[in-house]
Write a protein that holds these residues in place. Sequence first.
Motif, PDB file in Angstrom:
ATOM      1  N   GLU A  37     -10.636 -49.639 -21.692  1.00 39.24           N
ATOM      2  CA  GLU A  37     -10.262 -49.893 -23.087  1.00 39.24           C
ATOM      3  C   GLU A  37     -11.203 -49.194 -24.048  1.00 39.24           C
ATOM      4  OE1 GLU A  37     -10.292 -54.102 -23.210  1.00 39.24           O
ATOM      5  OE2 GLU A  37      -8.254 -54.333 -22.395  1.00 39.24           O
ATOM      6  N   LEU A  38     -12.476 -49.123 -23.715  1.00 37.50           N
ATOM      7  CA  LEU A  38     -13.432 -48.442 -24.579  1.00 37.50           C
ATOM      8  C   LEU A  38     -13.279 -46.929 -24.511  1.00 37.50           C
ATOM      9  CD1 LEU A  38     -16.634 -50.581 -23.878  1.00 37.50           C
ATOM     10  CD2 LEU A  38     -15.250 -50.578 -25.947  1.00 37.50           C
ATOM     11  N   ARG A  39     -12.955 -46.393 -23.327  1.00 33.46           N
ATOM     12  CA  ARG A  39     -12.830 -44.946 -23.179  1.00 33.46           C
ATOM     13  C   ARG A  39     -11.598 -44.429 -23.889  1.00 33.46           C
ATOM     14  NH1 ARG A  39     -12.539 -42.015 -17.292  1.00 33.46           N
ATOM     15  NH2 ARG A  39     -10.397 -42.777 -17.432  1.00 33.46           N
ATOM     16  N   GLY A  40     -10.433 -45.039 -23.673  1.00 34.33           N
ATOM     17  CA  GLY A  40      -9.237 -44.713 -24.423  1.00 34.33           C
ATOM     18  C   GLY A  40      -8.618 -43.368 -24.137  1.00 34.33           C
ATOM     19  N   TRP A  41      -8.742 -42.835 -22.932  1.00 35.93           N
ATOM     20  CA  TRP A  41      -8.071 -41.593 -22.587  1.00 35.93           C
ATOM     21  C   TRP A  41      -6.582 -41.862 -22.328  1.00 35.93           C
ATOM     22  CZ3 TRP A  41     -11.835 -39.225 -18.384  1.00 35.93           C
ATOM     23  CH2 TRP A  41     -13.013 -38.845 -19.019  1.00 35.93           C
ATOM     24  N   PRO A  42      -5.748 -40.803 -22.301  1.00 40.64           N
ATOM     25  CA  PRO A  42      -4.329 -41.017 -21.977  1.00 40.64           C
ATOM     26  C   PRO A  42      -4.171 -41.710 -20.625  1.00 40.64           C
ATOM     27  CG  PRO A  42      -4.656 -38.813 -22.854  1.00 40.64           C
ATOM     28  CD  PRO A  42      -6.021 -39.397 -22.674  1.00 40.64           C
ATOM     29  N   GLY A  43      -3.369 -42.742 -20.588  1.00 39.53           N
ATOM     30  CA  GLY A  43      -3.134 -43.485 -19.364  1.00 39.53           C
ATOM     31  C   GLY A  43      -4.116 -44.603 -19.084  1.00 39.53           C
ATOM     32  N   ASP A  44      -5.240 -44.672 -19.822  1.00 36.43           N
ATOM     33  CA  ASP A  44      -6.221 -45.728 -19.572  1.00 36.43           C
ATOM     34  C   ASP A  44      -5.664 -47.107 -19.905  1.00 36.43           C
ATOM     35  OD1 ASP A  44      -8.019 -43.904 -18.666  1.00 36.43           O
ATOM     36  OD2 ASP A  44      -9.367 -43.988 -20.387  1.00 36.43           O
ATOM     37  N   HIS A  76      20.742 -37.900  -8.993  1.00 31.90           N
ATOM     38  CA  HIS A  76      19.343 -38.275  -9.136  1.00 31.90           C
ATOM     39  C   HIS A  76      18.788 -37.832 -10.494  1.00 31.90           C
ATOM     40  CE1 HIS A  76      18.196 -39.063  -4.666  1.00 31.90           C
ATOM     41  NE2 HIS A  76      19.379 -39.551  -4.987  1.00 31.90           N
ATOM     42  N   HIS A  77      17.741 -38.550 -10.936  1.00 31.11           N
ATOM     43  CA  HIS A  77      17.086 -38.239 -12.205  1.00 31.11           C
ATOM     44  C   HIS A  77      15.786 -37.499 -11.928  1.00 31.11           C
ATOM     45  CE1 HIS A  77      15.733 -38.482 -16.308  1.00 31.11           C
ATOM     46  NE2 HIS A  77      14.694 -39.233 -15.988  1.00 31.11           N
ATOM     47  N   TRP A  78      15.551 -36.413 -12.698  1.00 26.47           N
ATOM     48  CA  TRP A  78      14.386 -35.562 -12.453  1.00 26.47           C
ATOM     49  C   TRP A  78      13.474 -35.558 -13.678  1.00 26.47           C
ATOM     50  CZ3 TRP A  78      13.571 -33.274  -7.745  1.00 26.47           C
ATOM     51  CH2 TRP A  78      14.648 -33.317  -6.858  1.00 26.47           C
ATOM     52  N   LEU A  79      12.164 -35.459 -13.388  1.00 30.02           N
ATOM     53  CA  LEU A  79      11.137 -35.425 -14.437  1.00 30.02           C
ATOM     54  C   LEU A  79      10.232 -34.231 -14.204  1.00 30.02           C
ATOM     55  CD1 LEU A  79       9.710 -36.805 -16.879  1.00 30.02           C
ATOM     56  CD2 LEU A  79       8.353 -38.092 -15.203  1.00 30.02           C
ATOM     57  N   HIS A  80      10.061 -33.390 -15.247  1.00 27.79           N
ATOM     58  CA  HIS A  80       9.222 -32.198 -15.131  1.00 27.79           C
ATOM     59  C   HIS A  80       7.806 -32.522 -15.604  1.00 27.79           C
ATOM     60  CE1 HIS A  80       7.933 -27.976 -16.413  1.00 27.79           C
ATOM     61  NE2 HIS A  80       8.056 -27.948 -15.096  1.00 27.79           N
ATOM     62  N   LEU A  81       6.820 -32.230 -14.771  1.00 28.92           N
ATOM     63  CA  LEU A  81       5.410 -32.482 -15.085  1.00 28.92           C
ATOM     64  C   LEU A  81       4.628 -31.208 -14.867  1.00 28.92           C
ATOM     65  CD1 LEU A  81       5.027 -35.855 -13.163  1.00 28.92           C
ATOM     66  CD2 LEU A  81       5.333 -35.579 -15.622  1.00 28.92           C
ATOM     67  N   ASP A  82       3.792 -30.866 -15.836  1.00 32.69           N
ATOM     68  CA  ASP A  82       2.965 -29.671 -15.685  1.00 32.69           C
ATOM     69  C   ASP A  82       1.707 -29.799 -16.532  1.00 32.69           C
ATOM     70  OD1 ASP A  82       3.758 -29.341 -18.273  1.00 32.69           O
ATOM     71  OD2 ASP A  82       4.794 -27.445 -17.984  1.00 32.69           O
ATOM     72  N   GLU A  83       0.878 -28.765 -16.439  1.00 29.73           N
ATOM     73  CA  GLU A  83      -0.368 -28.681 -17.208  1.00 29.73           C
ATOM     74  C   GLU A  83      -0.331 -27.430 -18.083  1.00 29.73           C
ATOM     75  OE1 GLU A  83      -3.198 -30.626 -17.303  1.00 29.73           O
ATOM     76  OE2 GLU A  83      -2.263 -32.184 -16.091  1.00 29.73           O
ATOM     77  N   SER A  84       0.846 -27.163 -18.641  1.00 31.76           N
ATOM     78  CA  SER A  84       1.016 -25.913 -19.378  1.00 31.76           C
ATOM     79  C   SER A  84       0.431 -25.947 -20.779  1.00 31.76           C
ATOM     80  CB  SER A  84       2.513 -25.567 -19.466  1.00 31.76           C
ATOM     81  OG  SER A  84       3.217 -26.617 -20.153  1.00 31.76           O
ATOM     82  N   ASP A  85       0.125 -27.122 -21.298  1.00 30.28           N
ATOM     83  CA  ASP A  85      -0.412 -27.219 -22.652  1.00 30.28           C
ATOM     84  C   ASP A  85      -1.849 -26.714 -22.661  1.00 30.28           C
ATOM     85  OD1 ASP A  85      -1.072 -27.781 -25.214  1.00 30.28           O
ATOM     86  OD2 ASP A  85      -0.952 -29.964 -25.021  1.00 30.28           O
ATOM     87  N   ALA A 119       2.618 -40.214 -18.382  1.00 28.06           N
ATOM     88  CA  ALA A 119       3.957 -39.619 -18.344  1.00 28.06           C
ATOM     89  C   ALA A 119       4.926 -40.490 -17.554  1.00 28.06           C
ATOM     90  CB  ALA A 119       3.879 -38.214 -17.739  1.00 28.06           C
ATOM     91  N   LEU A 120       4.471 -41.059 -16.449  1.00 30.62           N
ATOM     92  CA  LEU A 120       5.337 -41.949 -15.678  1.00 30.62           C
ATOM     93  C   LEU A 120       5.635 -43.232 -16.445  1.00 30.62           C
ATOM     94  CD1 LEU A 120       3.804 -41.607 -12.086  1.00 30.62           C
ATOM     95  CD2 LEU A 120       5.853 -40.500 -12.996  1.00 30.62           C
ATOM     96  N   ALA A 121       4.614 -43.770 -17.124  1.00 32.08           N
ATOM     97  CA  ALA A 121       4.828 -45.005 -17.889  1.00 32.08           C
ATOM     98  C   ALA A 121       5.837 -44.793 -19.002  1.00 32.08           C
ATOM     99  CB  ALA A 121       3.498 -45.496 -18.461  1.00 32.08           C
ATOM    100  N   ALA A 122       5.862 -43.590 -19.602  1.00 32.92           N
ATOM    101  CA  ALA A 122       6.839 -43.309 -20.657  1.00 32.92           C
ATOM    102  C   ALA A 122       8.264 -43.352 -20.123  1.00 32.92           C
ATOM    103  CB  ALA A 122       6.545 -41.933 -21.272  1.00 32.92           C
ATOM    104  N   GLU A 123       8.438 -43.129 -18.806  1.00 35.01           N
ATOM    105  CA  GLU A 123       9.761 -43.193 -18.179  1.00 35.01           C
ATOM    106  C   GLU A 123      10.015 -44.561 -17.539  1.00 35.01           C
ATOM    107  OE1 GLU A 123      12.024 -40.837 -18.333  1.00 35.01           O
ATOM    108  OE2 GLU A 123      10.697 -39.520 -19.498  1.00 35.01           O
TER     109      GLU A 123
END
Length: 506
Positions: A328-335, A419-428, A497-501
């Motif tokens: 909670e103190l760190r607050g990074w994405p997904g924490d 089936h449902h597909w989700l695209h994940l990458d590190e392109s940013d 990203a998974l939690a958003a889905e």
Amino acid sequence: MGPMRAPRGYGSIGTMARRWQVITVELLGGRGIDLDPPPGRDLIAPPSTTFAELARAIDLAFARWDRAHHHEFALADGTRIIDDAPQRDLATRAATGGPILDRVLPGTTAVKPLLGRGDTMRYVFDLSDRWVYRCTVTDKIGVDQLIGPRITGPQPIRGWGDLPDQYGRIRPDAERHRGAGGRRVDDEGNGAGGARPAPEAFEPGSSRRARRAAERAEARDRRDQPDREEPRAPRGPRGERGRPRHLEFLEEFGASVAEPVDVGAVRRAWARRDIPSLVSALTGADCRHVLQQVGACLAGTWRASNGPGHALCEPMTAAMLSTITQLELRGWPGDDVLAELIMARLRGERPAGSPLPLRLGALVTSIAAGGQRDGVWLDVDTGVVWPASILATRAGRDWTGPIAPPVEGDDALGIAPGHHWLHLDESDPGAAWSDRRAFIAHVGGGRTEEEIVSARALGRGAERGPEAFYAAVADRGLDSLWLAFRDDRRWGRARAALAAEGLRPA
């Protein structure tokens, strides 16, 4: 002639007698005030003395008449010895930084094996008023040198200085119930039920004013005569008084810099569900840079440690609570997602999101292997991961065009329709830049001069570009720390990203 023997009750002269320790205990302060010079007592401690017995002897030697308070010892290496307070409550006090699981020993631990001549430890009585003691093993003595009653445990043998009351009281104020109409009169003459009236309550108003004027005059005299004045804390840059020295000793003693946790040892313990090895790997280690990975291991092994009467249930609970606080103190994405998952495990509740039959570590590894441009396609129904580059090659598509998800019903790939597909990458590109800046801040947040110098070198490298940054990481010997740190950031982004889905890794 046979060996000499001491009088009955004093032990024998010789080897056993020389093993008795003399522990010098000084009361540095409490309730926000310093005691200078500090009052002290020399205590003699038999070889079998435990920390709980020593704490009781210190409390009695320093006139702690209300001993219904928690206390703790701290050794120079940061090890803490606590009383019967639940470990989970005490461990969370250190959750804002450093280890998520302190090195903690019970009060039944013997003193002598951990402390030799010249060693110092800290004792704190009453964790709210914080009466701080400095305890030093100063000598060894034979009980044959003492004259007095039989020694059955740690005892004071010498003392000096004035002892303050543990509540700062200078007169009795014991409760005296006088029935329904009982009242007491406080220092100002106001009525209040409960205790005996103070003597000043019966003074005439003029006498009371004269007495207080005399007290103020005496205080001015002490200020005008520095040789009579007690030492005072130095003023800060704005004129404020500095922090009491006993509180500085409380915060600094035993605050050793924790080494980074061995992530490999944590993962191996997780895979084997080896709770003792997991607790051992986390104890006293700095986990701030790998909270996502450590938190996942704790949540995954919690069920195995939650059995009735399990010996390691308490340290596991303490580690999970500390991890939640640090996330909670760190607050990074997904924490925040992971903190909620761990809390749900502790409460025995069902975590939010639909379980996905896939380990998050395997997904992050696949994303990294897919490159920063292509990434992967995740089948959220089955957990199957396909690198986008393989799908593009199979479809014969142009690399400059968008990569589409797998073709439904492709028997060769084993893909069923619908089936449902989700695209994940590190392109940013901003994600990689953010990881580098966060790592510099993490290294610079240390307390040693080496960490500060390393952070400055990494900062200069980051200003010149990614290649210079990575070169600075290698030059400073921070390769393994950087890789674990970067992976943890990727774990957090993938979890978010998974939690958003509405998904969570199983």
